[in-house]
Motif scaffolding. Structure first.
Motif, PDB file in Angstrom:
ATOM      1  N   PHE A  62     -20.725  -0.364  -4.587  1.00 50.02           N
ATOM      2  CA  PHE A  62     -19.444  -0.380  -3.882  1.00 50.02           C
ATOM      3  C   PHE A  62     -18.888   1.031  -3.715  1.00 50.02           C
ATOM      4  O   PHE A  62     -19.143   1.922  -4.523  1.00 50.02           O
ATOM      5  CB  PHE A  62     -18.425  -1.231  -4.643  1.00 50.02           C
ATOM      6  CG  PHE A  62     -18.642  -2.710  -4.495  1.00 50.02           C
ATOM      7  CD1 PHE A  62     -19.429  -3.392  -5.409  1.00 50.02           C
ATOM      8  CD2 PHE A  62     -18.064  -3.401  -3.452  1.00 50.02           C
ATOM      9  CE1 PHE A  62     -19.642  -4.760  -5.271  1.00 50.02           C
ATOM     10  CE2 PHE A  62     -18.258  -4.771  -3.314  1.00 50.02           C
ATOM     11  CZ  PHE A  62     -19.059  -5.445  -4.225  1.00 50.02           C
ATOM     12  N   GLU A  63     -18.111   1.204  -2.667  1.00 53.79           N
ATOM     13  CA  GLU A  63     -17.366   2.433  -2.445  1.00 53.79           C
ATOM     14  C   GLU A  63     -16.000   2.081  -1.877  1.00 53.79           C
ATOM     15  O   GLU A  63     -15.789   0.973  -1.359  1.00 53.79           O
ATOM     16  CB  GLU A  63     -18.096   3.381  -1.481  1.00 53.79           C
ATOM     17  CG  GLU A  63     -18.216   2.860  -0.065  1.00 53.79           C
ATOM     18  CD  GLU A  63     -18.916   3.845   0.870  1.00 53.79           C
ATOM     19  OE1 GLU A  63     -19.708   4.691   0.390  1.00 53.79           O
ATOM     20  OE2 GLU A  63     -18.659   3.751   2.075  1.00 53.79           O
ATOM     21  N   ALA A  64     -15.066   3.007  -1.997  1.00 46.42           N
ATOM     22  CA  ALA A  64     -13.734   2.793  -1.443  1.00 46.42           C
ATOM     23  C   ALA A  64     -13.209   4.101  -0.894  1.00 46.42           C
ATOM     24  O   ALA A  64     -13.551   5.180  -1.389  1.00 46.42           O
ATOM     25  CB  ALA A  64     -12.782   2.236  -2.503  1.00 46.42           C
ATOM     26  N   GLU A  65     -12.367   4.002   0.110  1.00 44.64           N
ATOM     27  CA  GLU A  65     -11.809   5.186   0.737  1.00 44.64           C
ATOM     28  C   GLU A  65     -10.296   5.160   0.653  1.00 44.64           C
ATOM     29  O   GLU A  65      -9.646   4.188   1.068  1.00 44.64           O
ATOM     30  CB  GLU A  65     -12.238   5.293   2.200  1.00 44.64           C
ATOM     31  CG  GLU A  65     -11.783   6.600   2.857  1.00 44.64           C
ATOM     32  CD  GLU A  65     -12.376   6.813   4.231  1.00 44.64           C
ATOM     33  OE1 GLU A  65     -12.937   5.852   4.805  1.00 44.64           O
ATOM     34  OE2 GLU A  65     -12.272   7.943   4.731  1.00 44.64           O
ATOM     35  N   PHE A  66      -9.725   6.216   0.121  1.00 40.01           N
ATOM     36  CA  PHE A  66      -8.276   6.378   0.020  1.00 40.01           C
ATOM     37  C   PHE A  66      -7.768   7.041   1.298  1.00 40.01           C
ATOM     38  O   PHE A  66      -8.242   8.125   1.665  1.00 40.01           O
ATOM     39  CB  PHE A  66      -7.930   7.230  -1.199  1.00 40.01           C
ATOM     40  CG  PHE A  66      -6.485   7.645  -1.282  1.00 40.01           C
ATOM     41  CD1 PHE A  66      -6.126   8.990  -1.290  1.00 40.01           C
ATOM     42  CD2 PHE A  66      -5.484   6.693  -1.367  1.00 40.01           C
ATOM     43  CE1 PHE A  66      -4.800   9.370  -1.389  1.00 40.01           C
ATOM     44  CE2 PHE A  66      -4.154   7.065  -1.464  1.00 40.01           C
ATOM     45  CZ  PHE A  66      -3.809   8.404  -1.471  1.00 40.01           C
ATOM     46  N   LYS A  67      -6.818   6.396   1.948  1.00 43.84           N
ATOM     47  CA  LYS A  67      -6.188   6.965   3.136  1.00 43.84           C
ATOM     48  C   LYS A  67      -4.679   6.989   2.916  1.00 43.84           C
ATOM     49  O   LYS A  67      -3.996   5.962   3.067  1.00 43.84           O
ATOM     50  CB  LYS A  67      -6.537   6.154   4.390  1.00 43.84           C
ATOM     51  CG  LYS A  67      -8.004   6.229   4.782  1.00 43.84           C
ATOM     52  CD  LYS A  67      -8.264   5.519   6.102  1.00 43.84           C
ATOM     53  CE  LYS A  67      -9.722   5.662   6.521  1.00 43.84           C
ATOM     54  NZ  LYS A  67     -10.019   4.977   7.810  1.00 43.84           N
ATOM     55  N   ARG A  68      -4.180   8.168   2.579  1.00 42.30           N
ATOM     56  CA  ARG A  68      -2.770   8.298   2.255  1.00 42.30           C
ATOM     57  C   ARG A  68      -1.893   7.942   3.441  1.00 42.30           C
ATOM     58  O   ARG A  68      -0.869   7.284   3.283  1.00 42.30           O
ATOM     59  CB  ARG A  68      -2.475   9.733   1.795  1.00 42.30           C
ATOM     60  CG  ARG A  68      -1.042   9.939   1.310  1.00 42.30           C
ATOM     61  CD  ARG A  68      -0.776  11.391   0.997  1.00 42.30           C
ATOM     62  NE  ARG A  68      -1.617  11.884  -0.087  1.00 42.30           N
ATOM     63  CZ  ARG A  68      -1.333  11.741  -1.377  1.00 42.30           C
ATOM     64  NH1 ARG A  68      -0.229  11.135  -1.745  1.00 42.30           N
ATOM     65  NH2 ARG A  68      -2.146  12.234  -2.286  1.00 42.30           N
ATOM     66  N   SER A  69      -2.292   8.354   4.643  1.00 40.53           N
ATOM     67  CA  SER A  69      -1.463   8.122   5.832  1.00 40.53           C
ATOM     68  C   SER A  69      -1.297   6.639   6.129  1.00 40.53           C
ATOM     69  O   SER A  69      -0.313   6.223   6.742  1.00 40.53           O
ATOM     70  CB  SER A  69      -2.075   8.830   7.036  1.00 40.53           C
ATOM     71  OG  SER A  69      -3.367   8.309   7.309  1.00 40.53           O
ATOM     72  N   GLN A  70      -2.262   5.842   5.700  1.00 42.42           N
ATOM     73  CA  GLN A  70      -2.209   4.401   5.944  1.00 42.42           C
ATOM     74  C   GLN A  70      -1.862   3.617   4.675  1.00 42.42           C
ATOM     75  O   GLN A  70      -1.817   2.386   4.712  1.00 42.42           O
ATOM     76  CB  GLN A  70      -3.552   3.920   6.498  1.00 42.42           C
ATOM     77  CG  GLN A  70      -3.925   4.546   7.839  1.00 42.42           C
ATOM     78  CD  GLN A  70      -5.299   4.110   8.329  1.00 42.42           C
ATOM     79  OE1 GLN A  70      -5.835   3.108   7.894  1.00 42.42           O
ATOM     80  NE2 GLN A  70      -5.874   4.880   9.248  1.00 42.42           N
ATOM     81  N   SER A  71      -1.659   4.317   3.579  1.00 36.82           N
ATOM     82  CA  SER A  71      -1.401   3.661   2.284  1.00 36.82           C
ATOM     83  C   SER A  71      -2.451   2.580   2.015  1.00 36.82           C
ATOM     84  O   SER A  71      -2.136   1.448   1.640  1.00 36.82           O
ATOM     85  CB  SER A  71       0.005   3.040   2.252  1.00 36.82           C
ATOM     86  OG  SER A  71       0.988   4.038   2.389  1.00 36.82           O
ATOM     87  N   SER A  72      -3.704   2.959   2.228  1.00 41.06           N
ATOM     88  CA  SER A  72      -4.773   1.979   2.069  1.00 41.06           C
ATOM     89  C   SER A  72      -5.853   2.481   1.122  1.00 41.06           C
ATOM     90  O   SER A  72      -6.028   3.689   0.924  1.00 41.06           O
ATOM     91  CB  SER A  72      -5.394   1.630   3.422  1.00 41.06           C
ATOM     92  OG  SER A  72      -6.118   2.734   3.939  1.00 41.06           O
ATOM     93  N   PHE A  73      -6.551   1.533   0.574  1.00 42.80           N
ATOM     94  CA  PHE A  73      -7.665   1.828  -0.347  1.00 42.80           C
ATOM     95  C   PHE A  73      -8.660   0.693  -0.178  1.00 42.80           C
ATOM     96  O   PHE A  73      -8.795  -0.183  -1.014  1.00 42.80           O
ATOM     97  CB  PHE A  73      -7.144   1.937  -1.779  1.00 42.80           C
ATOM     98  CG  PHE A  73      -8.157   2.439  -2.779  1.00 42.80           C
ATOM     99  CD1 PHE A  73      -8.423   1.706  -3.938  1.00 42.80           C
ATOM    100  CD2 PHE A  73      -8.808   3.653  -2.610  1.00 42.80           C
ATOM    101  CE1 PHE A  73      -9.337   2.161  -4.878  1.00 42.80           C
ATOM    102  CE2 PHE A  73      -9.721   4.120  -3.543  1.00 42.80           C
ATOM    103  CZ  PHE A  73      -9.982   3.369  -4.684  1.00 42.80           C
ATOM    104  N   ASN A  74      -9.387   0.700   0.915  1.00 39.39           N
ATOM    105  CA  ASN A  74     -10.298  -0.388   1.255  1.00 39.39           C
ATOM    106  C   ASN A  74     -11.635  -0.245   0.554  1.00 39.39           C
ATOM    107  O   ASN A  74     -12.174   0.850   0.430  1.00 39.39           O
ATOM    108  CB  ASN A  74     -10.510  -0.457   2.767  1.00 39.39           C
ATOM    109  CG  ASN A  74      -9.240  -0.817   3.515  1.00 39.39           C
ATOM    110  OD1 ASN A  74      -8.237  -1.236   2.911  1.00 39.39           O
ATOM    111  ND2 ASN A  74      -9.273  -0.651   4.821  1.00 39.39           N
ATOM    112  N   LEU A  75     -12.160  -1.382   0.149  1.00 39.14           N
ATOM    113  CA  LEU A  75     -13.427  -1.449  -0.586  1.00 39.14           C
ATOM    114  C   LEU A  75     -14.535  -1.863   0.378  1.00 39.14           C
ATOM    115  O   LEU A  75     -14.340  -2.761   1.204  1.00 39.14           O
ATOM    116  CB  LEU A  75     -13.304  -2.485  -1.714  1.00 39.14           C
ATOM    117  CG  LEU A  75     -14.514  -2.689  -2.614  1.00 39.14           C
ATOM    118  CD1 LEU A  75     -14.699  -1.478  -3.529  1.00 39.14           C
ATOM    119  CD2 LEU A  75     -14.351  -3.959  -3.448  1.00 39.14           C
ATOM    120  N   ARG A  76     -15.706  -1.238   0.228  1.00 38.57           N
ATOM    121  CA  ARG A  76     -16.821  -1.540   1.137  1.00 38.57           C
ATOM    122  C   ARG A  76     -18.121  -1.648   0.367  1.00 38.57           C
ATOM    123  O   ARG A  76     -18.300  -1.019  -0.692  1.00 38.57           O
ATOM    124  CB  ARG A  76     -16.956  -0.446   2.203  1.00 38.57           C
ATOM    125  CG  ARG A  76     -15.755  -0.300   3.111  1.00 38.57           C
ATOM    126  CD  ARG A  76     -16.097   0.577   4.299  1.00 38.57           C
ATOM    127  NE  ARG A  76     -16.352   1.953   3.914  1.00 38.57           N
ATOM    128  CZ  ARG A  76     -15.502   2.960   4.128  1.00 38.57           C
ATOM    129  NH1 ARG A  76     -14.331   2.706   4.694  1.00 38.57           N
ATOM    130  NH2 ARG A  76     -15.808   4.185   3.799  1.00 38.57           N
TER     131      ARG A  76
END
Lengths: 113, 112
Positions: B63-77
């Protein structure tokens, strides 16, 4: 292998009973937590403790109390169990630091009848 | 107050297909972000965490996840799902007070 052990996997109690849920960790962690898990609501923090004899309320402390007399043990107490406290209860522990991993027990499924 | 939203309650994916689980958080300062997995009858296990540095973090089980501060997201892939990935996945946000706030969870079903 690190371990958080909850004393019971399943419990059935009657309304009005005093209920004790026990949790023991063997990792010498300072922080310990009690959560309840309900479908569609995720995990909600009931109480946590960052040191022996220290405790702080979480998001849903009403109807619960806790005890931490020894570093490795954290007890959740339902003073007078009610049917709306039927749930899965999860204990966790962690070392100090907001970025550290929380280790979870397998949970206690409590049914109040 | 801190909070986490997982918009998808249930996702069904075919074995070998890619998987993405969404997570949006609300936190007033720099967040500490986590993804946990819970297999049936088990406690929660940490998949990965983010607190600083590279915004793409690698975890266990591919698994990996990407932090996107501008979108307040932390989606898992995960690029290719295995039948053993069927479980419930929880995103969590924490801060310096050690309190973790969890989302409601996403249940993943893997079909053959």
């Amino acid at each position: 292998d690190v371990k958080v052990t909850q004393s019971s996997r399943y419990l059935v109690k009657r309304t009005g009973e005093k209920v004790f849920l026990e949790c023991v960790q063997d990792m010498d962690h300072e922080n310990m937590f009690w959560y309840r898990q309900d479908p569609g609501l995720g995990l909600r923090l009931i109480y946590f403790s960052y040191d022996v004899k220290m405790k702080e309320k979480g998001d849903i402390p009403e109807g619960y109390s806790v005890s931490r007399e020894k570093k490795e043990r954290f007890s959740l107490i339902l003073e007078s169990a009610s049917t709306n406290q039927t749930s899965m209860y999860l204990c966790a522990s962690s070392s100090p630091g907001a970025d550290t991993e929380a280790f979870f027990g397998q949970g206690t499924r409590l049914t109040v009848v | 107050a801190q909070s986490v939203t997982q918009p998808d309650i249930h996702i069904t994916v075919s074995e070998g297909a890619s998987l993405e689980l969404r997570c949006n958080y609300s936190y007033g300062a720099t967040p500490y972000l986590f993804w946990y997995v819970q297999s049936p009858g088990q406690g929660l296990q940490l998949l990965l965490k983010y607190f600083s540095g590279d915004t793409l973090v690698q975890g266990i089980k591919g698994f990996e996840a990407e932090f996107k501060r501008s979108q307040s997201s932390f989606n898992l892939r995960k690029p290719s799902v295995h039948w053993s990935d069927a479980a419930e996945y929880f995103c969590a946000v924490g801060g310096r007070d050690y309190k973790l706030s969890f989302g409601a969870g996403t249940t993943v079903t893997v079909r053959a």
